[in-house]
Each structure stands twice: as structure tokens, then as C-alpha cells.
Design a protein around this motif. Sequence first.
Motif, short mmCIF file in Angstrom:
data_model
loop_
_atom_site.label_atom_id
_atom_site.label_comp_id
_atom_site.label_asym_id
_atom_site.label_seq_id
_atom_site.Cartn_x
_atom_site.Cartn_y
_atom_site.Cartn_z
N LEU A 576 0.64 -1.33 -0.20
CA LEU A 576 -0.07 -0.08 -0.09
C LEU A 576 0.92 1.30 -0.15
O LEU A 576 0.55 2.30 -0.82
N PHE A 577 1.91 1.36 0.77
CA PHE A 577 2.68 2.49 1.05
C PHE A 577 3.82 2.71 0.32
O PHE A 577 4.34 3.74 0.03
N CYS A 578 4.36 1.58 -0.06
CA CYS A 578 5.82 1.68 -0.70
C CYS A 578 5.40 1.69 -2.37
O CYS A 578 4.47 1.45 -3.00
N GLY A 579 6.48 2.30 -3.14
CA GLY A 579 6.40 2.52 -4.39
C GLY A 579 6.70 1.25 -5.39
O GLY A 579 6.99 0.09 -4.92
N ASP A 580 6.51 1.59 -6.73
CA ASP A 580 6.63 0.42 -7.43
C ASP A 580 8.09 -0.38 -7.29
O ASP A 580 8.33 -1.61 -7.57
N ASP A 581 9.10 0.58 -6.91
CA ASP A 581 10.55 -0.09 -6.69
C ASP A 581 10.89 -0.66 -5.37
O ASP A 581 11.71 -1.10 -4.99
N GLY A 582 9.66 -0.42 -4.62
CA GLY A 582 9.84 -1.29 -3.29
C GLY A 582 10.09 -0.44 -2.23
O GLY A 582 10.21 -0.70 -1.04
N THR A 583 10.51 0.75 -2.48
CA THR A 583 11.06 1.73 -1.65
C THR A 583 9.87 2.50 -0.90
O THR A 583 8.86 2.71 -1.68
N CYS A 584 10.20 3.03 0.45
CA CYS A 584 8.89 3.64 1.24
C CYS A 584 9.29 5.01 1.71
O CYS A 584 10.53 5.19 2.13
N PRO A 585 8.57 6.10 1.59
CA PRO A 585 8.87 7.40 2.15
C PRO A 585 9.12 7.43 3.80
O PRO A 585 8.38 6.85 4.35
N VAL A 586 10.07 8.22 4.06
CA VAL A 586 10.50 8.45 5.35
C VAL A 586 9.68 9.47 6.07
O VAL A 586 9.39 9.75 7.27
N PHE A 587 9.65 10.68 5.26
CA PHE A 587 8.98 11.94 5.69
C PHE A 587 7.83 12.49 5.16
O PHE A 587 7.43 11.98 3.99
N GLY A 588 7.01 13.13 5.84
CA GLY A 588 5.61 13.61 5.24
C GLY A 588 5.93 14.62 4.27
O GLY A 588 7.12 14.98 4.24
N SER A 589 4.87 15.31 3.69
CA SER A 589 5.17 16.36 2.84
C SER A 589 5.84 17.89 3.28
O SER A 589 6.46 18.42 2.63
N GLY A 590 5.58 17.78 4.59
CA GLY A 590 6.27 19.06 5.15
C GLY A 590 7.46 18.70 5.99
O GLY A 590 7.71 19.56 6.95
N GLY A 591 8.12 17.60 5.80
CA GLY A 591 9.43 17.29 6.35
C GLY A 591 8.92 16.56 7.79
O GLY A 591 9.97 16.53 8.40
N GLU A 592 7.99 16.07 8.05
CA GLU A 592 7.53 15.35 9.27
C GLU A 592 8.08 13.85 9.38
O GLU A 592 7.74 13.07 8.39
N LEU A 593 8.79 13.40 10.35
CA LEU A 593 9.02 12.05 10.45
C LEU A 593 7.61 11.28 10.61
O LEU A 593 6.83 11.57 11.53
N LEU A 594 7.65 10.24 9.84
CA LEU A 594 6.38 9.35 9.56
C LEU A 594 6.56 8.30 10.88
O LEU A 594 5.53 7.76 11.73
N SER A 595 7.70 7.79 11.36
CA SER A 595 7.75 6.91 12.43
C SER A 595 9.08 7.38 13.18
O SER A 595 10.15 7.79 12.51
N TYR A 596 9.16 6.88 14.37
CA TYR A 596 10.41 7.07 15.22
C TYR A 596 11.17 6.01 15.57
O TYR A 596 12.30 6.08 16.19
N ASP A 597 10.71 5.10 15.30
CA ASP A 597 11.46 3.67 15.60
C ASP A 597 11.36 2.42 14.55
O ASP A 597 11.76 1.33 14.97
N GLY A 598 10.77 2.90 13.48
CA GLY A 598 10.58 1.87 12.38
C GLY A 598 9.52 1.32 12.41
O GLY A 598 9.23 0.40 11.41
N GLY A 599 8.54 1.31 13.08
CA GLY A 599 7.30 0.54 13.21
C GLY A 599 6.12 1.49 13.73
O GLY A 599 4.90 1.45 13.06
N HIS A 600 6.25 2.02 14.78
CA HIS A 600 5.22 2.94 15.23
C HIS A 600 5.20 4.53 14.94
O HIS A 600 6.19 4.99 14.44
N LEU A 601 3.78 4.72 14.72
CA LEU A 601 3.88 6.06 14.09
C LEU A 601 3.79 7.30 14.73
O LEU A 601 3.38 7.48 16.20
#
Length: 639
Positions: A576-601
Motif C-alpha cells: 500500500l505505502f511503498c512505490g513500485d520499486d519497493g521503497t517507502c517514504p520516510v518523511f511527510g510532505s512537510g518534512g515530518e518524521l512518519l515513524s520514530y522507531d521503524g514501526g510505530h507512527l
Amino acid sequence: MRYRPDIDGLRSVAVLPVILFHAGFSTFSGGFVGVDVFFVISGYLITGIVLAENAEGRFSFARFYERRARRILPALFFVILCCLPLGWAWMMPFELAEFGRSIAATMLFVSNVFFWTESDYFATSSELKPLLHTWSLAVEEQYYFILPCVVLLALRGGMRMLWAVLAGCAAASFALMLAVVFVFPCGSCAGANFYLLPSRAWELLAGSLLAVFLLRREPPVGPVAAMGGIVGLAMIVGSILLLDDTVAFPSHWTLMPVVGTVLVLLCGTAPGGVGRILEWRPLVGIGLVSYSAYLWHQPVFAFARLRLGEDVDPAVMGALAVMSLLLAWGTWRFVERPFRDRERIGTGVLFGGVATASVAFLAAGIALDARGGMPERYPAFQRDWVSVTPMERGEYVRAGYERNALDVPLVTDRPNVVLLGDSFSQDLYNMIVETGAFDGYAVSALYRPVQCQLAVDDFGAIPDSWRAACRQAALNMEERARLREADVVLVALAWKPWSAGRVRQSLAALGLEDHAGLYVVGSKYGLFSRSPRDVLHLDPSDLQAERVMPSAKERAVNATLRALLPQDQFIDLHELFCGDDGTCPVFGSGGELLSYDGGHLTREGAGVLGARLFLETPLRAYGTGAVNTALILHPGAVE
């Protein structure tokens, strides 16, 4: 007491497995029992000193605590002093603030209590805490404060009274420990059992009782005694090689190293016995520096992991283990030995220096905590990432869930959605809140500890240390009925391979296999960077381009679930969240961290991932009119 080189050899048998276990070498999976060996040795030696000096009429509290100070504090102060500049250079603010608190707790001899209170699920990894190992020193120091008074008071009633008091205290401590494991199992109780003196005292008292036994007796000799010492050493080595961190500890398993150590101390001088092994010069040499080796190993490993990442190459960890021994020798030679010599460093100088250093370290620790770990060391755009503690982040994850959803009964005036799972289901609740999904539904939740997974009746795959707690936390018949009656059931877990492989059996046991509103959400692990430290090298202009690739192991669990569940029932967050190349974004559009530990939001992560979850999966059929489409961060594009 007469010097016994075999006890120094035994110290090396204790400290080397501890070091190798913390270095990550799986062969020494039970290396943590070295601490229990130290506890028994300490109880034996300290009680023997008190009894011998009291029998000679020369026991002095001042002299007793002076020797303890000379033995323990100079090397400890030196190691902490060396850690401070490394903490300043390599620790993020929340880590440095926590390090400051641990320094203060160590100075007050309560670091065991401190680390118990900090042993939250969301807390910093134990492998990254440089002073974590001082918990055992605190246990021993607390014992030293109590033991002389207890012994001297009990002796007023004679040796039988002393026996009765020490044996009674040991039995009470052992019973308390077992009760926590088998009668009152819970996460915080297990932490108290591990860190606190009441459930550890029996180990030190085992050594104390041996010292009382040998006060007016010579150690046994002969072939039976020689065999007893060998059996004792075998018990210690067996516990090092056979136990691991899945067993409840301390527990009945702790008897292996404790009884083994008592046998070695009792029979170690028997001719032809275990003394031939333990008096080997290299073992005795390592035993002499074992205290400093114990002091050094945890900071060396922790700072290496802080600098190099938590998955340090085993060869590097092996080299660091050797480095710990070299540092230990230097500390023993140039710090420990001089301070033990009363002619070189007098009592007044010792206590003056100890008082000054203690106050200085206490003040430094308090200052680091009060200043929040000095976030001004970092650029302004990074300070939010590195200043909020994992426990504060974790409070966001669970606070609303526990306040508004956990164990809330079903309602009759509107449809019900029930969340089932661990902290990943708490994330799912926050996704609902942040996006406005399931508008018009009553949201409630049933919690499952991550260690218990979705086990219903078969607990065989659960680690021994959690099995009793998971049986106690099993869903009762009313809770299972609540799941079946709900309009929608969302199952979200940090899935483990064994649990994913049994998902159909677990759902069937809950009566959910044919539930029309059942959805199983896959694991989020691998979607994000594991720590803010991983992205500190980035400039603000690089944030939107930063992406991570989930590992094959992380994707495998979701692949198992996908293979076992109907297509319209399983939601794969990686896809759902990762691109066709299998990679996933780390930051939101405003530069916010989406997760702080690799799992929790984070809050931002819950909004971004939730928007995709509720608008681009079968869940869009349920009250998603209020979801803010602007939250979507498209996986295939850089915004």
C-alpha cells in the motif's frame, strides 16, 4: 578471609559470558547468568568478612564501608567520566537526558530502580544504555547497606538465630520471585522481579548462608567434594550454554547458576577438583580485573551501537570485547589498585574525593536531564526528531486508545468496529482519529501483548518468560463474543512468523473465520527508518527524496499472511505505502518524521498512512467521507 585464587577464576567464568552475551554471540545465550554468579560470590565474601571481623572483635561500620568505597567507586567514577564526552558527541538529546538521569541514579545507588521504571515497551533499547549494567551494582550496594546490621542484630540471639533470619529472608525472597513468575505474571512485575533487591536477595543470601556454614568449619575435601565442585561448575556452564532470553528470569531456572556457584565455593579447594581449572593463571588474571571488565563492557558496546548502528558486525563486537578487557586491565592497574592502598590514599583523601566526585556527577546528571540533553547541539529542523523521547512518542501511540477505546463495550445505536491487536492496533486507532475514518461508527478495542500475538488456546510457541502472562491475558468468552457481534473487526499486530503461519487457526478459534467484516492488517515493520539517527545526515532539501527498502525478512511475514488469507480480507501495508520499486517514504510532505522507531507512527505518520489505508483499500467502504485526501503522500512520487 584467606585469599582463594579459585574465586578469581570463578569471577572470570562469570564475567566472560556476560561480555560475550552482550556482544551478541548466540553460543553464550545464557551469559546473563554471570550476574547471578557474582551475586552469590558477593554474598559469600561480604558475609564472611563481617562474621570473621565480628568474631575477632574488630568489626567497624566505617572500615567496612571504606573498603566497599575503595573497591567500587574509583573505577566506576573513571568509567562514567570517560563516557561523558562520548555521550555529548554521539547521543541524541533524549538519549543524553536519559543518560544524565542514569548517572544521577547511579550516584544514589538506585540505578536498578531507575532502569526498572524506564523499562517501558516504548523505551530506548537496552543495548543503547551505557550504564544499564549498574543495576546489578545497585542491588549489591543496597545489600551491603542492609546485611551488616542484620547479621550483627541476629547474632545477639546466637548462630541459630542468624541461620533462621538469613534462611527465612532467603526463603521469602525466593517465594516472592516465584510468585511473580507463576502467580502474578505481568510486564511491569517481571521488570521488578529482574531489577529489584527483594526478588534478587535470595541469590546473595545463598552466598551468605554458605559463609555462615563455613564460619567454624573447614571446606570439605575428598573425592565427593571434588566431584561436587565439578558438578557446580557444570551447572554454571550448562546454564550459560542452554538458557536464553526467552526463559523467565529470575525464576526456578536461576537455581542452576546459584546452586552451581554455591557448590564451587564450597568444594573449590578440594584436591583434584574444580580448583585445578579455576586456578589456571589466565582465568585468575581475568578474574582479578573482572570488576573493571564488567564496568567497561556495556558502555563500550552501547557507544559502538550508537555510532555504528544496532546491528554491528560480530567481528567488530569481538574486537570490542577484547578492548573491554584491555581497558579493564588499565583501570585495575592505574585506578583500582592505587585506591585500594590505604598508605597511598588515606581515608580522609578517599572520602573527600568520593564526596566531591559524587556531587559533581550527580549535578552533571541532573543538569543534562534538566537541559533536555542539550538539543541546541542540532540544527533547528532536526530538534523535534531528536528531542522527543521514545516514551513520549509511545504515550501518543497508546494514550487516546487506552482512554477512549480499550475495553469499551459495544453500543446499540450505531455500527461497531473493534480493533484487536498489540501496539500496532493502537497505531491503527490513531490513524482512525487523525483521518476521521469510520465516521458514524463506535470504535472499541481489545489489546493483545505483542509477545502473545493472536494465540488463543495454544501457547506453545510463546517464549517461556511470557507464557503464563499470555494465558492470563487470553481473550475470555465475553470478549470473543464481542468480536463476533461487531460489524467490523480490524486485526493489527507486529506479526511474528509463527503467528502469521497460524493466522487461520487463530481466527477460527475466535469464531471469526466467516466474519463478513473481518480485515487483517499486515506488519508495518520495514516501512520507515528505525531511528531518527538514521536521517541526521540529511539536509532539509533531501528529506522528500529519502526512502527505505523493507528487508526480505520484513516482507516475508506479510507474504505469509497474504498466502493464507482471502485477498479482500488482508491489507498489506508494504504494498500500500511503498512505490513500485519497493521503497517507502520516510518523511511527510512537510518534512515530518512518519515513524520514530521503524514501526510505530508519529501523529503525522498516522495521518499520512491512515489516509492511504482508508481511501485505497476495502476499508474505504466504511464511513470514510471525512477522511482528508490532502494527507495522502503518494508512494511513487516525491512531493
